[in-house]
Design a protein around this motif. Structure first.
Motif, short mmCIF file in Angstrom:
data_model
loop_
_atom_site.label_atom_id
_atom_site.label_comp_id
_atom_site.label_asym_id
_atom_site.label_seq_id
_atom_site.Cartn_x
_atom_site.Cartn_y
_atom_site.Cartn_z
N HIS A 184 4.01 6.39 -12.66
CA HIS A 184 4.03 6.75 -11.25
C HIS A 184 3.28 5.68 -10.45
O HIS A 184 2.77 4.71 -11.01
CB HIS A 184 3.46 8.15 -11.01
N GLN A 189 4.12 18.91 -21.66
CA GLN A 189 5.34 18.33 -21.11
C GLN A 189 6.52 18.50 -22.07
O GLN A 189 7.65 18.77 -21.65
CB GLN A 189 5.12 16.85 -20.80
N ASP A 226 0.17 9.35 0.80
CA ASP A 226 1.23 8.87 1.68
C ASP A 226 0.65 8.26 2.95
O ASP A 226 -0.58 8.19 3.12
CB ASP A 226 2.24 9.99 1.98
N MET A 283 0.36 13.18 -2.77
CA MET A 283 1.81 13.18 -3.04
C MET A 283 2.21 14.40 -3.85
O MET A 283 1.53 14.76 -4.81
CB MET A 283 2.21 11.90 -3.77
N SER A 284 3.30 15.02 -3.44
CA SER A 284 3.80 16.18 -4.18
C SER A 284 5.30 16.31 -3.94
O SER A 284 5.82 15.92 -2.89
CB SER A 284 3.10 17.47 -3.72
N LYS A 285 5.98 16.85 -4.93
CA LYS A 285 7.43 17.04 -4.82
C LYS A 285 7.77 17.99 -3.67
O LYS A 285 8.77 17.81 -2.98
CB LYS A 285 7.99 17.58 -6.13
N SER A 286 6.92 18.99 -3.48
CA SER A 286 7.21 19.98 -2.44
C SER A 286 7.17 19.36 -1.04
O SER A 286 7.93 19.76 -0.16
CB SER A 286 6.21 21.15 -2.52
N GLY A 337 7.89 16.25 -0.55
CA GLY A 337 8.93 15.22 -0.54
C GLY A 337 8.40 13.85 -0.19
O GLY A 337 9.13 13.00 0.34
N ASN A 338 7.10 13.59 -0.47
CA ASN A 338 6.50 12.32 -0.08
C ASN A 338 6.13 11.44 -1.28
O ASN A 338 5.32 10.52 -1.16
CB ASN A 338 5.24 12.57 0.76
N VAL A 339 6.72 11.75 -2.45
CA VAL A 339 6.43 10.97 -3.65
C VAL A 339 7.11 9.60 -3.55
O VAL A 339 8.31 9.51 -3.27
CB VAL A 339 6.91 11.71 -4.92
N LYS A 393 8.00 6.32 -5.69
CA LYS A 393 8.11 5.87 -7.08
C LYS A 393 8.08 4.35 -7.12
O LYS A 393 8.80 3.68 -6.35
CB LYS A 393 9.39 6.39 -7.71
N GLU A 424 11.48 2.64 -7.44
CA GLU A 424 12.31 2.54 -6.23
C GLU A 424 11.91 1.33 -5.40
O GLU A 424 12.78 0.64 -4.83
CB GLU A 424 12.19 3.83 -5.42
#
Length: 921
Positions: free
Chosen positions: A64, A104, A598, A604-607, A609-611, A613, A616
């Protein structure tokens, strides 16, 4: 006529468009094919070592953005140290055991550990970890990280596991390791004890209760005999009341006996007005006050009638900040309570099983999950008249860092490492204060505070995937667990040959030394214990495995570099065994960086939407942009990243790249083995540029030494954007383009451009590793270099450092700024086009300054105008249309344009140059 072919216009095949996304993988393939890292290591052989010891990431997923920040910081340091002539061996590592990987894997398989045979699961966990070691290795390589990738350290390798158990044997032999019943952080979801570093605090809503504990011997207080007396106790964990064995007071506090009509409540005097109205609206009447020490003569009835004659004890941790000044004490559910229990010989009740469910000892709530039982416990207290008040609060509560569920504190038998044995805590404190440099310095106080208050280290875990603790269960000693140095060392030797699965494959007789007998009962009837070692112990003894086994070098490492959360994690878990075993820290310096957040500073968290990578960013812009982000970010605090931040860095990268492209273009045809001009023959402006270059190299050198990468980046960017683009290269254009190719004026400039380019390539290589390599391919050089990464840090020639030339140019450059401002104003007003169309008249009342400015015969070229006049008068700058006509070749306005009939559009200077070149071709 077209005179363009008589000019020396920039010429290079170095592309203006970076194309990093396509070029970087090609470069990586070439580095691998050419065995570049092997060449770097060979070049460094025999040099003074500099060791940055890698903190191992978990092999449980793709890298990450935090991984990218960490590894790039390390890589910049290692590359810099290598260029400075150190043997900077960098061995990467991976944490391959423990709950993170087990969790995991089970999550991906949608299974629980009960679904598998131990050996089957361990094989799956091994393969899973190795899969992500390979994935992460390639992802780290893509970042341009140089390391001993073919031979990393893996905590699951048999050789490494051997050193884990060898360290455990050493600590056991010295008396640091013991087994005890204690409350530990317990994850009911993962069904295991957790290390302090495996706990994170998040907000949680909890029911709070004010409970009345009935005093048995209230007559000793000489109060109203007809009224019952209650100790008023507050807790945020109603479910722990079933394990209550005492109430703690502070011996120095004053406590009030408050008459509320039909009963009397006891609580801290200063809290009466705040607490009593929560459950009683009548008049407050304090009928007596007592010191906390006086309360110890009281006993009370357990609120759930588990026992009578429960004592009141005193404890220093009782405060007035929350609650009532009387603390419900359950030694099985808290560290402070447990210590109080030891001091007063209180029993440890544990009515909760490993899944967080009440056992028969938790009746009448047996079979219920503890958090869900809270409402029923509150209702039960209310029905029996023991609930004074209840409310909801949101507070910081410990959660498991893997499954993210809130945890409980639960007393279980575990193996511990004593932090106070042989004065270990004091030794650690002294070493933290006196022998280690903490960067930033606040890290010293942070880790000191944690060491001062940390409990003993719980070493055992109730999981499947890890290095087994080779403890034996002796049936002759009533199933007591024994940890024998002899057994640990014997099992370690087996694991070194066969791996740690052997503990689970073989029966106990095959695992013990020949003829082994219990040291206590002398028996031979044993079984294997099933606990594994805390994964933090695995990585914590990496200095033993890596330094002794792989590097063959003594401790300490020069540098540990990880996130600030590792003050309670790897920095501690490495420090404790190192001091216990080697009486020294495993590191000389510890550098910590913040977390990546961010652009708005949010986690940063998936919920959300500010992750962001790293893959990318590399797929869109290239790894060098990511590396530039790391270098330009202040790691002392949380590091921000967003599309806007990356876009700004792309612009900064483009400016640096274009500067180097311009240098390359103007070095076309320059051969440093033939064309270098001696310093004494350089023009004054070129000497000024070399002095600025020397200052830049020095500043970047100091920045790297201090790990001030923001300072390094700003210095490089400022040099490219201000000293070069805005001043030196801007002024040089006329000389570079119009003078004959091998004239002394042009070669003087090219000599300095060569030194600048050669130095920039080197100083930027640790940051922009791919771009620096690409530039080198197009740069003129005296000898063939395998790679920019095999070059040394640039050497500053002594004559470059020339404060006199800097001082001499100071007034000229300050005046130039004023001239450029005046030109810009005239241009905006539409009075001139290009600056070369202008004639500048500079007035000054200072005769000395006038003489100084007139001494610069090339002042017009410094200001990039056609003519400059000076006069004595009121301070000011006037702009006029230049005299004469525009030269078709140099574009300057000259009064001597047209003097040559053969070249009527040229000035006299350009006419002479063209004729020298043999005219137009």
């Amino acid at each position: 006529m077209d005179y363009q072919n008589t000019l020396n216009l920039p010429k290079t095949d170095f592309a203006m468009k970076a194309g990093l996304v396509q070029k970087e993988p090609q470069m990586l393939a070439r580095w691998q094919k050419d065995e570049l890292y092997k060449s770097i290591r060979q070049k460094s052989k025999g040099a003074t070592p500099f060791i940055l010891h890698d903190g191992p990431p978990y092999a449980n997923g793709h890298i990450h953005i935090g991984h990218a920040l960490n590894k790039i910081l390390k890589d910049m340091i290692v590359k810099y140290k290598t260029m400075k002539g150190f043997d900077a061996l960098y061995i990467p590592g991976w944490d391959c055991h423990g709950l993170p990987i087990e969790h995991q894997l089970l999550k991906d398989m949608k299974a629980t550990k009960a679904d598998f045979d131990t050996l089957v699961f361990r094989k799956k966990a091994h393969d899973y970890a190795m899969k992500f070691v390979d994935i992460q290795r390639e992802e780290f390589k893509r970042l341009g990280i140089f390391a001993q990738w073919d031979d990393p350290y893996l905590t699951l390798s048999p050789h490494y596991e051997y050193w884990i158990l060898k360290s455990l044997a050493n600590l056991t032999k010295q008396g640091y390791v013991y087994r005890s019943l204690k409350p530990v952080n317990w994850c009911y979801s993962c069904e295991t004890a957790l290390a302090e570093a495996e706990v994170e605090h998040e907000n949680k809503e909890s029911p709070t209760v004010f409970v009345k504990f009935e005093v048995e011997n209230s007559q000793d207080l000489n109060l109203a005999p007809e009224k019952k007396v209650f100790l008023l106790v507050w807790t945020t964990t109603p479910w722990t009341l079933l394990a209550n064995v005492a109430v703690a007071a502070n011996k120095d506090f004053h406590y009030a006996c408050v008459d509320i009509g039909n009963e009397i409540l006891v609580l801290e005097r200063g809290l009466v007005e705040r607490i009593i109205p929560k459950g009683y609206t009548g008049e407050l009447k304090i009928i007596k006050e007592l010191k906390g020490a006086d309360l110890t003569k009281l006993t009370y009835v357990h609120p759930f009638a588990k026992k009578e004659h429960c004592p009141v004890v005193v404890a220093d941790y009782v405060t007035k900040e929350d609650g009532t000044g009387l603390v419900h004490t359950a030694p099985g559910h808290g560290q402070d309570d447990f210590q109080t229990g030891l001091r007063y010989n209180l029993p440890v009740l544990m009515p909760v099983n490993s899944r967080g469910v009440f056992t028969e000892a938790g009746a009448p709530f047996n079979g219920q999950f503890v958090f869900k039982a809270n409402d029923q416990i509150i209702a039960n207290l209310k029905d029996r008249g023991l609930l004074f008040a209840t409310e909801k609060i949101t507070h910081s509560y410990p959660h498991c860092w893997r499954c993210k569920n809130p945890i409980i504190f639960r007393a279980t038998e575990q193996w511990f490492l004593s932090i106070d044995h042989s004065n270990l805590r004091s030794q650690i404190r002294e070493i933290i204060e006196d022998e280690v440099e903490w960067i930033p310095s606040a890290g010293r106080e942070r880790i000191l505070g944690m060491i001062n208050t940390r409990p003993d280290w719980c070493l055992s875990r109730q999981r499947l995937w890890g290095v087994p603790i080779p403890a034996i269960i002796c049936h002759g000693c009533k199933d007591k667990q024994i940890l024998s140095v002899e057994v640990i060392e014997h099992v370690a030797s087996l694991i070194k040959k066969h791996g740690s699965d052997i503990w689970f494959e073989k029966n106990i007789k095959e695992l013990l030394p020949a003829g082994y007998q219990c040291p206590d009962c002398k028996g031979h009837d044993f079984d294997k214990a099933q606990d594994i070692l805390d994964v933090w112990f695995d990585s914590g003894v990496s200095h033993q495995a890596v330094f002794h086994e792989m590097m063959k070098r003594p401790l300490p490492a020069d540098l540990y570099l990880e996130g600030s959360d590792q003050h309670r994690g790897w920095f501690q878990s490495s420090l404790i065994p190192s001091v216990a075993m080697d009486k020294k820290a495993p590191y000389k310096q510890v550098l910590t960086h913040g977390f990546v957040v961010d652009g708005a500073g949010r986690k940063m968290s998936k919920s959300l939407g500010n992750v962001v990578k790293p893959q990318e960013i590399m797929d869109t812009h290239g790894a060098d942009i990511l590396r530039l982000w790391v270098a330009s970010s202040s790691y002392n605090e949380d590091v921000r990243i967003s599309k806007e931040i990356i876009d700004r860095l792309v612009d900064a990268y483009r400016k640096i790249r274009n500067t180097m492209r311009y240098l390359l273009g103007n070095l076309h045809g320059f051969d440093p083995s033939q064309h270098i001009v001696n310093y004494e023959q350089l023009l004054e402006l070129d000497r000024w540029a070399l002095n600025r270059l020397a200052q830049t190299i020095d500043a970047m050198d100091l920045g790297f030494e201090r790990y001030d990468f923001v300072g390094v980046f700003k210095t490089a960017y400022s040099f490219c954007n201000e000293d070069l683009s805005s001043i030196y290269l801007d002024i040089l254009k006329d000389r570079l383009y119009t003078c004959p190719a091998y004239s002394k004026e042009r070669l003087s400039a090219q000599t300095v451009l060569y030194y600048i380019l050669d130095s920039l390539i080197r100083v930027l290589a640790p940051i922009m590793s791919f771009t620096a390599e690409e530039v080198l391919e197009f740069a003129p050089k005296t000898a063939k270099a395998i790679s920019v990464h095999t070059l040394d840090w640039p050497q500053i020639q002594s004559e470059w450092v020339n404060p006199g030339v800097e001082k001499n140019f100071e007034g000229v450059l300050n005046t130039r700024v004023l001239v450029l401002k005046a030109l810009d104003e005239q241009r905006k007003a539409g009075k001139i086009g290009s600056s070369q169309q202008a004639k500048v008249v500079i007035s000054t009342p200072d005769q000395k300054n006038l003489v100084y400015l007139k001494s610069f015969k090339d002042f017009a070229s410094i200001c990039i105008v056609s003519q400059v006049d000076f006069k004595e008068g009121t301070e000011g700058i006037e702009i006029f249309q230049a005299d004469g006509s525009k030269c078709a070749r140099c574009w300057n306005w000259r009064t001597d344009v047209g003097q040559s009939s053969e070249h009527p559009s040229l000035c006299a200077r350009c006419t002479g140059i063209v004729e020298q070149l043999g005219g137009l071709k």
